[in-house]
Design a protein around this motif. Structure first.
Motif, PDB file in Angstrom:
ATOM      1  N   UNK A  90       0.825  -1.210   0.000  1.00 25.58           N
ATOM      2  CA  UNK A  90       0.000   0.000   0.000  1.00 25.58           C
ATOM      3  C   UNK A  90       0.862   1.264   0.000  1.00 25.58           C
ATOM      4  N   UNK A  91       0.206   2.373  -0.185  1.00 25.67           N
ATOM      5  CA  UNK A  91       0.860   3.684  -0.241  1.00 25.67           C
ATOM      6  C   UNK A  91       2.215   3.620  -0.937  1.00 25.67           C
ATOM      7  N   UNK A  92       2.149   3.507  -2.238  1.00 24.24           N
ATOM      8  CA  UNK A  92       3.337   3.296  -3.058  1.00 24.24           C
ATOM      9  C   UNK A  92       4.417   4.341  -2.779  1.00 24.24           C
ATOM     10  N   UNK A  93       4.013   5.587  -2.611  1.00 22.40           N
ATOM     11  CA  UNK A  93       5.002   6.647  -2.408  1.00 22.40           C
ATOM     12  C   UNK A  93       5.696   6.470  -1.058  1.00 22.40           C
ATOM     13  N   UNK A  94       4.910   6.215  -0.021  1.00 18.54           N
ATOM     14  CA  UNK A  94       5.452   6.022   1.328  1.00 18.54           C
ATOM     15  C   UNK A  94       6.367   4.789   1.344  1.00 18.54           C
ATOM     16  N   UNK A  95       5.913   3.715   0.696  1.00 18.15           N
ATOM     17  CA  UNK A  95       6.710   2.482   0.651  1.00 18.15           C
ATOM     18  C   UNK A  95       8.013   2.723  -0.112  1.00 18.15           C
ATOM     19  N   UNK A  96       7.933   3.516  -1.185  1.00 18.18           N
ATOM     20  CA  UNK A  96       9.143   3.816  -1.954  1.00 18.18           C
ATOM     21  C   UNK A  96      10.120   4.637  -1.106  1.00 18.18           C
ATOM     22  N   UNK A  97       9.583   5.575  -0.339  1.00 18.71           N
ATOM     23  CA  UNK A  97      10.462   6.347   0.554  1.00 18.71           C
ATOM     24  C   UNK A  97      11.102   5.418   1.582  1.00 18.71           C
ATOM     25  N   UNK A  98      10.294   4.470   2.081  1.00 16.91           N
ATOM     26  CA  UNK A  98      10.797   3.514   3.069  1.00 16.91           C
ATOM     27  C   UNK A  98      11.936   2.700   2.477  1.00 16.91           C
ATOM     28  N   UNK A  99      11.714   2.180   1.278  1.00 17.72           N
ATOM     29  CA  UNK A  99      12.725   1.332   0.634  1.00 17.72           C
ATOM     30  C   UNK A  99      13.995   2.127   0.356  1.00 17.72           C
ATOM     31  N   UNK A 100      13.817   3.363  -0.097  1.00 20.78           N
ATOM     32  CA  UNK A 100      15.011   4.105  -0.494  1.00 20.78           C
ATOM     33  C   UNK A 100      15.752   4.672   0.706  1.00 20.78           C
ATOM     34  N   UNK A 101      15.188   4.552   1.912  1.00 21.21           N
ATOM     35  CA  UNK A 101      15.960   5.007   3.069  1.00 21.21           C
ATOM     36  C   UNK A 101      16.765   3.863   3.693  1.00 21.21           C
ATOM     37  N   UNK A 102      16.712   2.688   3.090  1.00 22.83           N
ATOM     38  CA  UNK A 102      17.494   1.550   3.607  1.00 22.83           C
ATOM     39  C   UNK A 102      18.980   1.690   3.266  1.00 22.83           C
ATOM     40  N   UNK A 103      19.804   1.049   4.070  1.00 24.87           N
ATOM     41  CA  UNK A 103      21.248   1.017   3.770  1.00 24.87           C
ATOM     42  C   UNK A 103      21.540   0.026   2.652  1.00 24.87           C
ATOM     43  N   UNK A 104      20.795  -1.084   2.684  1.00 24.31           N
ATOM     44  CA  UNK A 104      20.990  -2.111   1.646  1.00 24.31           C
ATOM     45  C   UNK A 104      19.646  -2.728   1.286  1.00 24.31           C
ATOM     46  N   UNK A 105      19.383  -2.846  -0.014  1.00 27.33           N
ATOM     47  CA  UNK A 105      18.218  -3.609  -0.463  1.00 27.33           C
ATOM     48  C   UNK A 105      18.703  -4.708  -1.403  1.00 27.33           C
ATOM     49  N   UNK A 106      18.151  -5.896  -1.201  1.00 24.65           N
ATOM     50  CA  UNK A 106      18.539  -7.066  -1.999  1.00 24.65           C
ATOM     51  C   UNK A 106      17.276  -7.650  -2.606  1.00 24.65           C
ATOM     52  N   UNK A 107      17.247  -7.818  -3.907  1.00 24.19           N
ATOM     53  CA  UNK A 107      16.067  -8.401  -4.564  1.00 24.19           C
ATOM     54  C   UNK A 107      16.489  -9.655  -5.320  1.00 24.19           C
ATOM     55  N   UNK A 108      15.929 -10.768  -4.912  1.00 22.24           N
ATOM     56  CA  UNK A 108      16.148 -12.026  -5.640  1.00 22.24           C
ATOM     57  C   UNK A 108      14.988 -12.164  -6.616  1.00 22.24           C
ATOM     58  N   UNK A 109      15.279 -12.091  -7.900  1.00 21.39           N
ATOM     59  CA  UNK A 109      14.201 -11.923  -8.878  1.00 21.39           C
ATOM     60  C   UNK A 109      14.485 -12.673 -10.164  1.00 21.39           C
ATOM     61  N   UNK A 110      13.442 -12.787 -10.967  1.00 23.92           N
ATOM     62  CA  UNK A 110      13.613 -13.321 -12.314  1.00 23.92           C
ATOM     63  C   UNK A 110      13.564 -12.206 -13.353  1.00 23.92           C
ATOM     64  N   UNK A 111      12.763 -11.173 -13.055  1.00 23.66           N
ATOM     65  CA  UNK A 111      12.604 -10.087 -14.020  1.00 23.66           C
ATOM     66  C   UNK A 111      12.757  -8.733 -13.346  1.00 23.66           C
ATOM     67  N   UNK A 112      13.115  -7.759 -14.173  1.00 22.64           N
ATOM     68  CA  UNK A 112      13.303  -6.407 -13.670  1.00 22.64           C
ATOM     69  C   UNK A 112      11.958  -5.821 -13.253  1.00 22.64           C
ATOM     70  N   UNK A 113      11.915  -5.161 -12.103  1.00 17.35           N
ATOM     71  CA  UNK A 113      10.673  -4.482 -11.721  1.00 17.35           C
ATOM     72  C   UNK A 113      10.979  -3.240 -10.889  1.00 17.35           C
ATOM     73  N   UNK A 114       9.904  -2.545 -10.478  1.00 25.38           N
ATOM     74  CA  UNK A 114      10.041  -1.251  -9.786  1.00 25.38           C
ATOM     75  C   UNK A 114      10.892  -1.376  -8.516  1.00 25.38           C
ATOM     76  N   UNK A 115      10.843  -2.526  -7.858  1.00 23.52           N
ATOM     77  CA  UNK A 115      11.584  -2.678  -6.605  1.00 23.52           C
ATOM     78  C   UNK A 115      13.100  -2.726  -6.821  1.00 23.52           C
TER      79      UNK A 115
END
Ligand SMILES: Nc1nc2c(c(=O)[nH]1)N[C@H]1C(S)=C(S)[C@@H](COP(=O)(O)OP(=O)(O)OC[C@H]3O[C@@H](n4cnc5c(=O)[nH]c(N)nc54)[C@H](O)[C@@H]3O)O[C@H]1N2
Ligand SMILES: Nc1nc2c(c(=O)[nH]1)N[C@H]1C(S)=C(S)[C@@H](COP(=O)(O)OP(=O)(O)OC[C@H]3O[C@@H](n4cnc5c(=O)[nH]c(N)nc54)[C@H](O)[C@@H]3O)O[C@H]1N2
Ligand SMILES: [Mo]
Length: 786
Positions: free
Chosen positions: A493-518
């Motif tokens: 939910x709240x895409x903007x708030x969640x995006x702010x949350x994600x971008x304030x992390x020191x490290x983000x790791x995404x295990x994925x098959x395809x490129x996406x917004x995260x």
């Protein structure tokens, strides 16, 4: 905050574009009623187009022939509907095919792609274009100076993760997301790694999906899953389907529905919208029917409840039962109630005290309609109630699911053939994730057993779920985010708030098959770790490996991919988890490397920890798999009292909170898989080339001076009083109850505030957003937060 914070992350365009997060199109949009049967040739055509687009007509078709094949096939990564268990019949559907083809694309996103595009540039791409770029091929790390992802070796990637995790003051400063694709073996390893590291912070997609169903069923019948099997669906006399768009989201259920109607069962669809599955279908894998254009009925009654009105409908059915019981006590299953249930008298008093007026107002149905549903229930010797997100994503979802169970208990409709509660799960292994320990508040007995068998000391304090993780990341208290699959930024939910949350992390790791917004919205340091997909060969030291999944009816079976991997650099998810674990806890006594060499060794440990998995390796050798025991199916109710518990919850007021407000639900179109959008059309709702729309009742439109096709602005008011806005959406007149509205996820997630979650389930309120709609004021930005 800027005027339009969303544009900073590429979340919403500054000017509206036709297609939303899907493919942008300048083709004219249109909407008209769809009158053809569901599945059938419309589906076949659509699959053909997707196969062609991915340039996979031949090998794609070949892969389909091994999908859901009981021997040596891979499990469809689409929905969690069980496979056809009878012999070797093919069990496939349009949306499963689209899903698999999307994964098998020939396009690749490798170092050359990332060298050619800065992340700032990619942020401008649509979500469709990001995913459509192809399969990820190599591990990548974000380089802030270049503003690009650059290649990194697997060893360095794991070392980076280990260093960051070990540098945190507390393991609770990291959070580990799971999307419901992850296999049982990988889920088990993942939670083992996280708990050995020292936290229970395990948000998962269930927190947005069926958390409420699990909590309600646990409280009512002592275990958090449904009790029915496909055979029960074949034998039942009455099937109530609440809040599911089966033709799009569980298409293989259409076969079960058509069989039920053929067998003489009543099939009641309860939904604010009349969805395609309530009409007729051409059974998708029946080639003879396809050739003859033969159709089958898949519904016998439609009840268009108001959003959240299902609890009043269920209580109305109970009222009909109690009224009938006054004439003929035998309509209640006295023997069952006496021996197995508790709380009947209190519930009966509550139902007696609820007036028909209240039931009519709260359900949005007439007394005659409720009585008709009650009569069907009374007449049925065996009844099943099934539900999905239209029930679970509401404020009072736990009470609502418990009310479903109340009604079933009255006539002993549980623990006997042809009867029971049946939640329709979402992701193909979301149920298995929980079974295997992905849970931010796992029961103590499971943790005790895990510790005893694996020699670790699991933390006992409950961890963060999805909403909790977003808040804590936003506050800076959680600094590392690891995502095993999924697309957290767009799904939450709240895409903007969640995006702010994600971008304030020191490290983000995404295990994925395809490129996406995260991948585009990332922390100060960021890794993309590409993994094998379910259709692909997984070769380890001991040879070709398979992994198991559990479907919505608790059947576990092995899935073995056969395709050549999209790239030679891909690792399997168990391998990625094991290497992440070794890097994080270098002196771990857990034999991570040995587990990866042969997944049978993981299953041997799981067999010791998880109830129902005893003899796991022998059980998976059976072609059709095995069923995990569900005690409530045998009338073993593992509640504190040892009995099934009636829930005495009051009826809630689910009307819009103000006269000029509407209740908005966000749902999937036919042509999307959660955050993956294939086209901007929605066949069964007759929509072409448009996602930025809102379905409204004609009278609600007239009152506001809105005509079909007009641009409107939508303002949502959150529980905490804050407002969020989405501008210039097309209003479409649609057959739904007055006072309600509907539109598409994930675009509309910007309207759901971070505090808009259920007090009962902590699930975001994705099906009840209080909004005001007015003709568009201006060509303002498409999204604004305040
Ligand atoms: N093709 C495809 N298949 C999928 C998915 C996908 O995106 N694409 N997603 C998967 C996942 S993760 C999940 S969880 C499931 C989701 O499957 P669904 O639950 O079918 O998903 P939604 O599209 O959200 O549709 C919700 C349905 O509930 C109805 N509804 C809304 N509010 C109410 C209400 O108050 N009462 C009642 N009775 N009905 C209501 C809506 O009109 C709609 O028909 O599907 C899974 N399968
Ligand atoms: N407004 C609103 N929001 C919702 C909902 C709603 O009804 N309304 N529904 C909610 C629900 S029910 C759910 S389940 C969530 C879904 O949330 P998620 O599970 O987080 O989202 P998905 O769109 O399924 O994830 C797609 C991504 O998964 C990755 N992926 C695909 N296959 C694999 C694989 O085999 N392995 C790995 N590691 N990665 C893979 C790909 O990179 C792809 O981009 O969304 C929720 N959000
Ligand atoms: Mo879901």
């Amino acid at each position: 905050m800027s005027e339009n914070p969303g544009t900073a992350f590429g979340l919403m365009p500054a000017v509206p574009r036709q297609g939303g997060y899907g493919p942008i199109t300048t083709k004219p949009w249109s909407q008209e009623d769809y009158t053809h049967p569901s599945a059938a040739w419309g589906a076949a055509l659509s699959v053909g187009q997707v196969l062609l687009r991915e340039k996979q007509p031949v090998s794609g078709a070949r892969a389909m022939l091994t999908m859901n094949h009981p021997i040596k096939g891979f499990d469809c990564p689409g929905c969690a509907w069980p496979d056809d268990q009878k012999g070797l019949k093919l069990d496939i559907c349009e949306n499963g095919m689209k899903h698999v083809t999307w994964e098998m694309t020939h396009k690749r996103v490798g170092p050359a792609f990332f060298a050619a595009h800065t992340v700032t540039e990619l942020a401008e791409w649509t979500d469709y274009d990001l995913e459509n770029a192809g399969r990820l091929t190599e591990p990548m790390v974000y380089d802030a100076e270049l503003d690009r992802y650059v290649p990194i070796s697997w060893d360095d990637a794991f070392a980076l993760i280990g260093d960051e995790l070990r540098a945190l003051d507390s393991p609770d400063e990291a959070t580990f997301y799971t999307s419901g694709r992850l296999s049982n073996e990988a889920s088990f390893l993942y939670q083992l790694m996280i708990r050995e590291y020292g936290t229970n912070n395990m948000p998962d997609c269930s927190n947005m999906c069926h958390e409420a169903s699990g909590r309600a069923l646990t409280a009512s019948i002592g275990s958090g899953k449904g009790t029915t099997t496909v055979e029960d669906w074949e034998q039942t006399d009455a099937l109530f389907l609440l809040g599911v768009n089966a033709a799009s989201n569980a298409p293989r259920m259409l076969t079960a529905l058509s069989d039920a109607v053929k067998n003489g069962a009543q099939v009641v669809h309860v939904n604010p919208l009349i969805e395609a599955a309530s009409r007729r279908t051409t059974v998708p894998h029946d080639f003879v029917d396809m050739a003859l254009f033969k159709t089958h009925e898949t519904g016998t009654l439609d009840l268009q409840v108001r959003p959240g009105g299902d609890m009043a409908l269920m209580r109305g059915i109970a009222k009909v039962v109690f009224e009938a019981a006054e004439m003929d006590a035998a309509v209640l299953d006295a023997a069952f109630l006496e021996r197995y249930a508790e709380g009947l008298e209190e519930y009966r008093a509550l139902v007696d005290a609820t007036s028909w007026d209240d039931l009519v107002i709260q359900s949005g149905l007439s007394e005659e309609q409720i009585r008709a549903a009650g009569a069907i229930y009374l007449k049925a010797d065996k009844a099943i109630v099934s539900w999905c997100l239209g029930i679970s994503q509401h404020e009072h979802a736990v009470d609502m699911v418990r009310e479903i169970v109340n009604v079933l208990l009255l006539r002993g409709n549980i623990g006997r053939p042809g009867a029971g509660p049946a939640p329709v799960r979402g992701h193909s292994n979301v149920q298995g994730n929980r079974t295997c320990g992905i849970n931010h508040h796992s029961p103590a007995w499971l943790l005790d057993k895990l510790d005893e068998v694996c020699g670790i000391t699991s933390p006992r304090q409950p961890g963060l779920d999805t909403v909790g993780s977003i808040h804590q990341m936003h506050a800076g208290a959680v600094k590392v985010f690891v995502g095993l699959g999924g697309n957290f930024v767009t799904a939450a939910p709240d895409t903007v708030f969640t995006a702010e949350a994600m971008s304030s992390c020191r490290l983000t790791v995404q295990v994925s098959t395809k490129l996406n917004r995260s991948h585009i919205v990332h922390g100060a340091r960021a890794l993309i770790l590409p993994c094998l997909a379910r259709t692909e060969r997984d070769e380890q030291a001991a040879g070709r490996q398979g992994q198991t999944v559990e479907d919505a009816m608790s059947m576990v079976h092995l899935s073995v991919g056969g395709r050549k991997p999209a790239s030679e650099h891909l690792l399997s998810e168990p391998d990625i988890i094991a290497r992440m674990a070794r890097a994080t806890t270098p002196d771990s006594a857990i034999p991570w490397e040995s587990y990866v060499a042969d997944y049978a060794r993981i299953r041997d440990v799981m067999a010791q920890v998880l109830p129902g998995f005893e003899g796991f390796n022998e059980l998976v050798a059976t072609p059709t798999g095995f069923r995990i025991p569900q005690p409530a199916r045998e009338r073993g109710f593992r509640t504190p009292s040892g009995r099934a518990m009636f829930s005495p919850a009051p009826l809630h007021d689910v009307r819009p909170p103000a006269e000029d407000m509407l209740v908005l639900q966000t749902m999937r179109s036919h042509d999307q898989w959660n955050t993956t959008i294939y086209t901007s059309s929605d066949r069964y709702r007759g929509v072409k080339n448009l996602r930025e729309l809102i379905f409204l009742h004609e009278a609600d439109m007239r009152e506001r001076g809105i005509a079909t096709g007009d641009f409107v602005d939508i303002v949502a008011t959150s529980k905490d009083g804050t407002q969020r806005q989405l501008n210039q959406y097309r209003a479409i007149a649609y057959d739904l109850p007055r006072g309600s509205a509907a539109g598409y996820m994930p675009e509309m997630n910007v309207l759901i505030g971070p505090n808009d979650f259920s007090a009962q389930s902590d699930q975001p309120l994705m099906k009840s957003i209080n909004i005001r709609v007015a003709p568009s004021a201006s060509a303002a930005p498409a999204v604004k937060a305040s």
